[in-house]
Design a protein around this motif. Structure first.
Motif, PDB file in Angstrom:
ATOM      1  N   ARG A  97       0.839  -1.204   0.000  1.00  0.00           N
ATOM      2  CA  ARG A  97       0.000   0.000   0.000  1.00  0.00           C
ATOM      3  C   ARG A  97       0.870   1.249   0.000  1.00  0.00           C
ATOM      4  O   ARG A  97       1.958   1.251   0.558  1.00  0.00           O
ATOM      5  N   ARG A  98       0.384   2.301  -0.626  1.00  0.00           N
ATOM      6  CA  ARG A  98       1.103   3.572  -0.620  1.00  0.00           C
ATOM      7  C   ARG A  98       0.122   4.728  -0.423  1.00  0.00           C
ATOM      8  O   ARG A  98      -1.094   4.579  -0.543  1.00  0.00           O
ATOM      9  N   ALA A  99       0.697   5.881  -0.130  1.00  0.00           N
ATOM     10  CA  ALA A  99      -0.098   7.101  -0.009  1.00  0.00           C
ATOM     11  C   ALA A  99      -0.525   7.585  -1.382  1.00  0.00           C
ATOM     12  O   ALA A  99       0.123   7.320  -2.402  1.00  0.00           O
ATOM     13  N   ASN A 100      -1.625   8.333  -1.406  1.00  0.00           N
ATOM     14  CA  ASN A 100      -2.044   9.012  -2.625  1.00  0.00           C
ATOM     15  C   ASN A 100      -2.463  10.434  -2.263  1.00  0.00           C
ATOM     16  O   ASN A 100      -1.858  11.044  -1.375  1.00  0.00           O
ATOM     17  N   ASP A 101      -3.451  10.971  -2.892  1.00  0.00           N
ATOM     18  CA  ASP A 101      -3.823  12.366  -2.726  1.00  0.00           C
ATOM     19  C   ASP A 101      -4.224  12.682  -1.277  1.00  0.00           C
ATOM     20  O   ASP A 101      -4.607  11.800  -0.515  1.00  0.00           O
ATOM     21  N   ALA A 112      -6.080  12.292   4.370  1.00  0.00           N
ATOM     22  CA  ALA A 112      -5.030  11.621   3.611  1.00  0.00           C
ATOM     23  C   ALA A 112      -5.534  10.299   3.046  1.00  0.00           C
ATOM     24  O   ALA A 112      -6.097   9.476   3.770  1.00  0.00           O
ATOM     25  N   GLY A 113      -5.307  10.094   1.766  1.00  0.00           N
ATOM     26  CA  GLY A 113      -5.756   8.882   1.098  1.00  0.00           C
ATOM     27  C   GLY A 113      -4.637   7.884   0.883  1.00  0.00           C
ATOM     28  O   GLY A 113      -3.455   8.244   0.841  1.00  0.00           O
ATOM     29  N   THR A 114      -5.014   6.618   0.760  1.00  0.00           N
ATOM     30  CA  THR A 114      -4.072   5.554   0.411  1.00  0.00           C
ATOM     31  C   THR A 114      -4.692   4.672  -0.671  1.00  0.00           C
ATOM     32  O   THR A 114      -5.892   4.742  -0.955  1.00  0.00           O
ATOM     33  N   MET A 115      -3.865   3.818  -1.251  1.00  0.00           N
ATOM     34  CA  MET A 115      -4.290   2.846  -2.258  1.00  0.00           C
ATOM     35  C   MET A 115      -3.262   1.731  -2.315  1.00  0.00           C
ATOM     36  O   MET A 115      -2.110   1.909  -1.913  1.00  0.00           O
ATOM     37  N   ARG A 116      -3.662   0.582  -2.791  1.00  0.00           N
ATOM     38  CA  ARG A 116      -2.708  -0.478  -3.042  1.00  0.00           C
ATOM     39  C   ARG A 116      -2.010  -0.231  -4.381  1.00  0.00           C
ATOM     40  O   ARG A 116      -2.585   0.371  -5.289  1.00  0.00           O
ATOM     41  N   TYR A 117      -0.785  -0.698  -4.483  1.00  0.00           N
ATOM     42  CA  TYR A 117      -0.070  -0.544  -5.742  1.00  0.00           C
ATOM     43  C   TYR A 117      -0.795  -1.256  -6.877  1.00  0.00           C
ATOM     44  O   TYR A 117      -0.744  -0.808  -8.026  1.00  0.00           O
ATOM     45  N   ASP A 118      -1.476  -2.370  -6.569  1.00  0.00           N
ATOM     46  CA  ASP A 118      -2.222  -3.079  -7.606  1.00  0.00           C
ATOM     47  C   ASP A 118      -3.637  -2.552  -7.781  1.00  0.00           C
ATOM     48  O   ASP A 118      -4.417  -3.099  -8.576  1.00  0.00           O
ATOM     49  N   GLU A 119      -3.988  -1.480  -7.068  1.00  0.00           N
ATOM     50  CA  GLU A 119      -5.285  -0.813  -7.164  1.00  0.00           C
ATOM     51  C   GLU A 119      -6.450  -1.739  -6.830  1.00  0.00           C
ATOM     52  O   GLU A 119      -7.569  -1.558  -7.320  1.00  0.00           O
ATOM     53  N   ALA A 120      -6.221  -2.714  -5.970  1.00  0.00           N
ATOM     54  CA  ALA A 120      -7.266  -3.667  -5.607  1.00  0.00           C
ATOM     55  C   ALA A 120      -8.430  -2.953  -4.928  1.00  0.00           C
ATOM     56  O   ALA A 120      -8.218  -2.099  -4.059  1.00  0.00           O
TER      57      ALA A 120
END
Length: 283
Positions: A97-101, A112-120
């Protein structure tokens, strides 16, 4: 529906340019390259630019009320003091998982938003963080957490989870949201909604990933302006300049086999509208 022509503010080759933010205290535009792990600044008055590398992928950068920056990083949220000293405000590594916008709310909290690198689907979150490091997960079933912004009166919060193709709106009060409902939907073939900003008239400007454009929607969700750009991967937008009338737009090169020369650059549309002053993070 027409709009002023764009200019190249900073010619660059950012892999995943993102997060333009006007820092009124310093008179400069902050932006970043998520996958390049770089924070950029640009002073439109002088043309001066700086680049700072981060040790992790960085999803967002915002000014702090007391000076320095707050960073939404892969493993949490960190504080960067004006003298370059770094410390974690909130540290929660999650493999894959990484940070996003991210955005700063009217009360000075960081969303603060996060997402998985594979966008699951369901792998990301949207959290509210205060200056003492208290973190509360507000949404825990997100795929790609993206644009967040508030209406001029602070009573509405707009939010994008990109794969839904929607911009949603919540009722907002005292740091809380409820009554989530669709504000507008992006039709098939027009790209995916990514970053957003809200202007002084309450209109919502939406950057379209794989859509090569920024759209403006009126407060009732009606499309009334389209700014067409030369590169498809448009990621985010924000008003800047001393009078907040210039629309800055970030772009990306990632995944493009034959990128346009402007892909990865910071673009600007002079005189596009009138932005809202953005609060600094109270931490």
């Amino acid at each position: 529906m027409s709009a002023p022509a764009y200019e190249v503010a900073v010619r660059a080759e950012a892999t995943l340019g993102e997060g333009p933010t006007w820092d009124a205290a310093t008179g400069r535009l902050l932006w970043l390259d998520i996958l390049g792990s770089r924070v950029h600044t640009y002073d439109p008055a002088t043309g001066r630019r700086t680049v700072r590398s981060t040790e992790q992928h960085v999803g967002a950068v915002k000014p702090r009320a007391g000076g320095g920056l707050v960073l939404n990083l892969r493993d949490g949220v960190g504080l960067l003091d004006a003298d370059g000293t770094f410390r974690w405000l909130y540290h929660e590594p999650v493999p894959g998982r990484r940070a996003n916008d991210a955005a700063v709310a009217p009360d000075g909290a960081l969303w603060a938003g996060t997402m998985r690198y594979d966008e699951a689907p369901g792998g990301g979150t949207l959290s509210r963080l205060t200056g003492d490091g208290t973190a509360e997960v507000v949404l825990d079933d997100v795929a790609v957490s993206n644009g967040t912004g508030w209406s001029p009166d602070g009573r509405l919060m707009y939010y994008i989870d990109s794969p839904t193709r929607r911009v949603d709106v919540f009722s907002y009060a005292d740091g809380r949201v409820d009554d989530r409902r669709p504000f507008t939907r992006i039709e098939e073939g027009a790209g995916f909604p990514d970053g957003l900003t809200v202007d002084a008239d309450g209109c919502v400007w939406v950057a379209l990933w794989d859509g090569g454009a920024v759209r403006r929607y009126t407060p009732d969700g009606r499309l009334d302006r389209v700014i067409t750009l030369p590169t498809p991967r448009v990621t985010a937008c924000a008003f800047g300049g001393p009078d907040l009338t210039d629309l800055y737009v970030t772009t990306a090169r990632v995944g493009l086999t034959a990128p346009h020369p402007t892909a990865g650059s910071l673009l600007v549309v002079p005189g596009a509208g009138k932005g809202l002053p953005q609060p600094a993070f109270q931490g």
